[in-house]
Design a protein around this motif. Structure first.
Motif, PDB file in Angstrom:
ATOM      1  N   SER A   9       0.803  -1.221   0.000  1.00 21.50           N
ATOM      2  CA  SER A   9       0.000   0.000   0.000  1.00 21.50           C
ATOM      3  C   SER A   9       0.838   1.273   0.000  1.00 21.50           C
ATOM      4  CB  SER A   9      -0.925   0.007   1.219  1.00 21.50           C
ATOM      5  OG  SER A   9      -0.158  -0.022   2.404  1.00 21.50           O
ATOM      6  N   ARG A  10       2.134   1.185   0.341  1.00 17.37           N
ATOM      7  CA  ARG A  10       2.976   2.375   0.388  1.00 17.37           C
ATOM      8  C   ARG A  10       4.077   2.391  -0.664  1.00 17.37           C
ATOM      9  NH1 ARG A  10       6.269   3.752   3.996  1.00 17.37           N
ATOM     10  NH2 ARG A  10       6.885   1.669   4.582  1.00 17.37           N
ATOM     11  N   ARG A  11       4.436   1.252  -1.207  1.00 15.83           N
ATOM     12  CA  ARG A  11       5.577   1.183  -2.123  1.00 15.83           C
ATOM     13  C   ARG A  11       5.161   0.577  -3.454  1.00 15.83           C
ATOM     14  NH1 ARG A  11       9.387  -1.801   2.131  1.00 15.83           N
ATOM     15  NH2 ARG A  11       7.532  -3.062   2.102  1.00 15.83           N
ATOM     16  N   PHE A  12       5.838   1.045  -4.516  1.00 17.33           N
ATOM     17  CA  PHE A  12       5.516   0.574  -5.860  1.00 17.33           C
ATOM     18  C   PHE A  12       6.775   0.627  -6.717  1.00 17.33           C
ATOM     19  CE2 PHE A  12       4.344   1.647 -10.242  1.00 17.33           C
ATOM     20  CZ  PHE A  12       3.611   0.516 -10.568  1.00 17.33           C
ATOM     21  N   VAL A  13       7.029  -0.420  -7.493  1.00 15.73           N
ATOM     22  CA  VAL A  13       8.131  -0.445  -8.449  1.00 15.73           C
ATOM     23  C   VAL A  13       7.543  -0.366  -9.847  1.00 15.73           C
ATOM     24  CG1 VAL A  13      10.073  -1.745  -9.389  1.00 15.73           C
ATOM     25  CG2 VAL A  13       9.626  -1.809  -6.934  1.00 15.73           C
ATOM     26  N   SER A  14       7.925   0.675 -10.584  1.00 16.83           N
ATOM     27  CA  SER A  14       7.469   0.820 -11.961  1.00 16.83           C
ATOM     28  C   SER A  14       8.226  -0.163 -12.837  1.00 16.83           C
ATOM     29  CB  SER A  14       7.722   2.245 -12.460  1.00 16.83           C
ATOM     30  OG  SER A  14       7.517   2.304 -13.856  1.00 16.83           O
ATOM     31  N   GLN A  15       7.514  -1.073 -13.501  1.00 20.26           N
ATOM     32  CA  GLN A  15       8.173  -2.009 -14.415  1.00 20.26           C
ATOM     33  C   GLN A  15       8.443  -1.342 -15.763  1.00 20.26           C
ATOM     34  OE1 GLN A  15       9.534  -5.036 -13.645  1.00 20.26           O
ATOM     35  NE2 GLN A  15       8.991  -4.381 -11.584  1.00 20.26           N
ATOM     36  N   GLU A  16       8.012  -0.098 -15.914  1.00 21.72           N
ATOM     37  CA  GLU A  16       8.324   0.681 -17.107  1.00 21.72           C
ATOM     38  C   GLU A  16       9.684   1.367 -16.967  1.00 21.72           C
ATOM     39  OE1 GLU A  16       7.852   2.299 -20.861  1.00 21.72           O
ATOM     40  OE2 GLU A  16       6.476   0.900 -19.902  1.00 21.72           O
ATOM     41  N   THR A  17       9.927   1.981 -15.801  1.00 20.24           N
ATOM     42  CA  THR A  17      11.159   2.746 -15.588  1.00 20.24           C
ATOM     43  C   THR A  17      12.108   2.116 -14.575  1.00 20.24           C
ATOM     44  OG1 THR A  17      10.198   4.048 -13.789  1.00 20.24           O
ATOM     45  CG2 THR A  17       9.915   4.892 -16.049  1.00 20.24           C
ATOM     46  N   GLY A  18      11.599   1.224 -13.728  1.00 18.24           N
ATOM     47  CA  GLY A  18      12.413   0.647 -12.664  1.00 18.24           C
ATOM     48  C   GLY A  18      12.421   1.485 -11.401  1.00 18.24           C
ATOM     49  N   ASN A  19      11.784   2.655 -11.428  1.00 16.44           N
ATOM     50  CA  ASN A  19      11.775   3.537 -10.262  1.00 16.44           C
ATOM     51  C   ASN A  19      11.019   2.914  -9.102  1.00 16.44           C
ATOM     52  OD1 ASN A  19      13.101   5.440 -11.805  1.00 16.44           O
ATOM     53  ND2 ASN A  19      11.290   6.680 -12.185  1.00 16.44           N
ATOM     54  N   LEU A  20      11.529   3.155  -7.903  1.00 17.00           N
ATOM     55  CA  LEU A  20      10.870   2.750  -6.667  1.00 17.00           C
ATOM     56  C   LEU A  20      10.215   3.977  -6.069  1.00 17.00           C
ATOM     57  CD1 LEU A  20      10.314   0.835  -4.238  1.00 17.00           C
ATOM     58  CD2 LEU A  20      12.553   1.503  -3.363  1.00 17.00           C
ATOM     59  N   TYR A  21       8.916   3.894  -5.789  1.00 20.41           N
ATOM     60  CA  TYR A  21       8.174   4.993  -5.183  1.00 20.41           C
ATOM     61  C   TYR A  21       7.740   4.566  -3.791  1.00 20.41           C
ATOM     62  CZ  TYR A  21       7.995   6.781  -9.939  1.00 20.41           C
ATOM     63  OH  TYR A  21       8.333   7.225 -11.182  1.00 20.41           O
ATOM     64  N   ILE A  22       7.943   5.456  -2.814  1.00 18.75           N
ATOM     65  CA  ILE A  22       7.533   5.189  -1.433  1.00 18.75           C
ATOM     66  C   ILE A  22       6.659   6.353  -0.984  1.00 18.75           C
ATOM     67  CG2 ILE A  22       8.275   4.775   0.942  1.00 18.75           C
ATOM     68  CD1 ILE A  22      10.987   3.887  -0.179  1.00 18.75           C
ATOM     69  N   ALA A  23       5.448   6.050  -0.539  1.00 20.21           N
ATOM     70  CA  ALA A  23       4.554   7.071   0.002  1.00 20.21           C
ATOM     71  C   ALA A  23       4.659   7.053   1.517  1.00 20.21           C
ATOM     72  CB  ALA A  23       3.112   6.793  -0.428  1.00 20.21           C
ATOM     73  N   LYS A  24       4.652   8.221   2.121  1.00 20.02           N
ATOM     74  CA  LYS A  24       4.695   8.344   3.578  1.00 20.02           C
ATOM     75  C   LYS A  24       5.876   7.578   4.165  1.00 20.02           C
ATOM     76  CE  LYS A  24      -0.207   9.172   4.253  1.00 20.02           C
ATOM     77  NZ  LYS A  24      -1.406   8.779   4.983  1.00 20.02           N
ATOM     78  N   VAL A  25       7.067   8.061   3.915  1.00 17.41           N
ATOM     79  CA  VAL A  25       8.284   7.413   4.405  1.00 17.41           C
ATOM     80  C   VAL A  25       8.237   7.306   5.925  1.00 17.41           C
ATOM     81  CG1 VAL A  25      10.796   7.613   4.560  1.00 17.41           C
ATOM     82  CG2 VAL A  25       9.629   8.193   2.432  1.00 17.41           C
ATOM     83  N   GLU A  26       8.613   6.130   6.418  1.00 14.13           N
ATOM     84  CA  GLU A  26       8.618   5.851   7.848  1.00 14.13           C
ATOM     85  C   GLU A  26      10.035   5.517   8.296  1.00 14.13           C
ATOM     86  OE1 GLU A  26       5.848   2.648   8.330  1.00 14.13           O
ATOM     87  OE2 GLU A  26       4.121   3.895   7.821  1.00 14.13           O
ATOM     88  N   PRO A  27      10.316   5.597   9.595  1.00 16.43           N
ATOM     89  CA  PRO A  27      11.664   5.254  10.086  1.00 16.43           C
ATOM     90  C   PRO A  27      12.131   3.863   9.649  1.00 16.43           C
ATOM     91  CG  PRO A  27      10.437   6.358  11.817  1.00 16.43           C
ATOM     92  CD  PRO A  27       9.465   6.116  10.679  1.00 16.43           C
ATOM     93  N   SER A  28      11.206   2.930   9.484  1.00 19.41           N
ATOM     94  CA  SER A  28      11.598   1.574   9.067  1.00 19.41           C
ATOM     95  C   SER A  28      12.065   1.531   7.609  1.00 19.41           C
ATOM     96  CB  SER A  28      10.432   0.599   9.271  1.00 19.41           C
ATOM     97  OG  SER A  28       9.321   0.997   8.485  1.00 19.41           O
ATOM     98  N   ASP A  29      11.837   2.615   6.841  1.00 25.26           N
ATOM     99  CA  ASP A  29      12.283   2.674   5.445  1.00 25.26           C
ATOM    100  C   ASP A  29      13.740   3.117   5.318  1.00 25.26           C
ATOM    101  OD1 ASP A  29       9.745   1.991   4.339  1.00 25.26           O
ATOM    102  OD2 ASP A  29       9.066   4.043   4.670  1.00 25.26           O
ATOM    103  N   VAL A  30      14.339   3.590   6.396  1.00 22.43           N
ATOM    104  CA  VAL A  30      15.718   4.071   6.360  1.00 22.43           C
ATOM    105  C   VAL A  30      16.660   2.898   6.117  1.00 22.43           C
ATOM    106  CG1 VAL A  30      17.562   5.088   7.752  1.00 22.43           C
ATOM    107  CG2 VAL A  30      15.272   6.072   7.800  1.00 22.43           C
ATOM    108  N   GLY A  31      17.580   3.069   5.181  1.00 26.68           N
ATOM    109  CA  GLY A  31      18.556   2.026   4.868  1.00 26.68           C
ATOM    110  C   GLY A  31      19.093   2.205   3.466  1.00 26.68           C
ATOM    111  N   ASN A  32      19.696   1.165   2.930  1.00 23.10           N
ATOM    112  CA  ASN A  32      20.286   1.191   1.594  1.00 23.10           C
ATOM    113  C   ASN A  32      19.410   0.429   0.603  1.00 23.10           C
ATOM    114  OD1 ASN A  32      22.783   2.656   1.955  1.00 23.10           O
ATOM    115  ND2 ASN A  32      23.382   0.976   3.291  1.00 23.10           N
ATOM    116  N   TYR A  33      19.129   1.068  -0.532  1.00 22.62           N
ATOM    117  CA  TYR A  33      18.317   0.497  -1.602  1.00 22.62           C
ATOM    118  C   TYR A  33      19.191   0.266  -2.821  1.00 22.62           C
ATOM    119  CZ  TYR A  33      14.225   1.729   1.134  1.00 22.62           C
ATOM    120  OH  TYR A  33      13.279   1.814   2.128  1.00 22.62           O
TER     121      TYR A  33
END
Length: 103
Positions: A19-43
């Motif tokens: 519900s918060r994250r999406f990977v575009s299979q067209e561009t490869g971009n990763l989208y994150i809505a409402k970033v939370e502390p648990s999202d902190v790290g290396n991608y």
């Protein structure tokens, strides 16, 4: 025949129907809505070519949280990359990507 997978802190990020994250299979971009502390790290993006049976891993991109609430140049905007014409068979499903970016 490219597919995109994101790796978060050396673990595959499972974002299908998230519900918060999406990977575009067209561009490869990763989208994150409402970033939370648990999202902190290396991608890290992993691109796979199924025909060539090869994968390439990009460099890690760190995500950190700002505590001052300043977004800088990121004012709200709508990001749309629809093709000029989209064709679909009757009865089939079509997925169009539209993103609202900003605070």
């Amino acid at each position: 025949d490219l597919s995109y997978t994101w790796i978060f802190n050396d673990n595959t990020l499972h974002v299908q129907e998230d519900s918060r994250r999406f990977v575009s299979q067209e561009t490869g971009n990763l989208y994150i809505a409402k970033v939370e502390p648990s999202d902190v790290g290396n991608y890290t993006c992993l691109v796979t070519n199924s025909k060539a049976e090869q994968s390439v891993r990009g460099p890690p991109t760190p995500l950190t949280l700002r505590s001052d609430g300043v977004m800088g140049e990121y004012e709200p905007k709508i990001e749309v990359r629809f093709p000029e014409t989209t064709y679909a068979l009757k009865g089939s499903s079509v997925k169009l990507e539209c993103f609202a970016l900003g605070k």
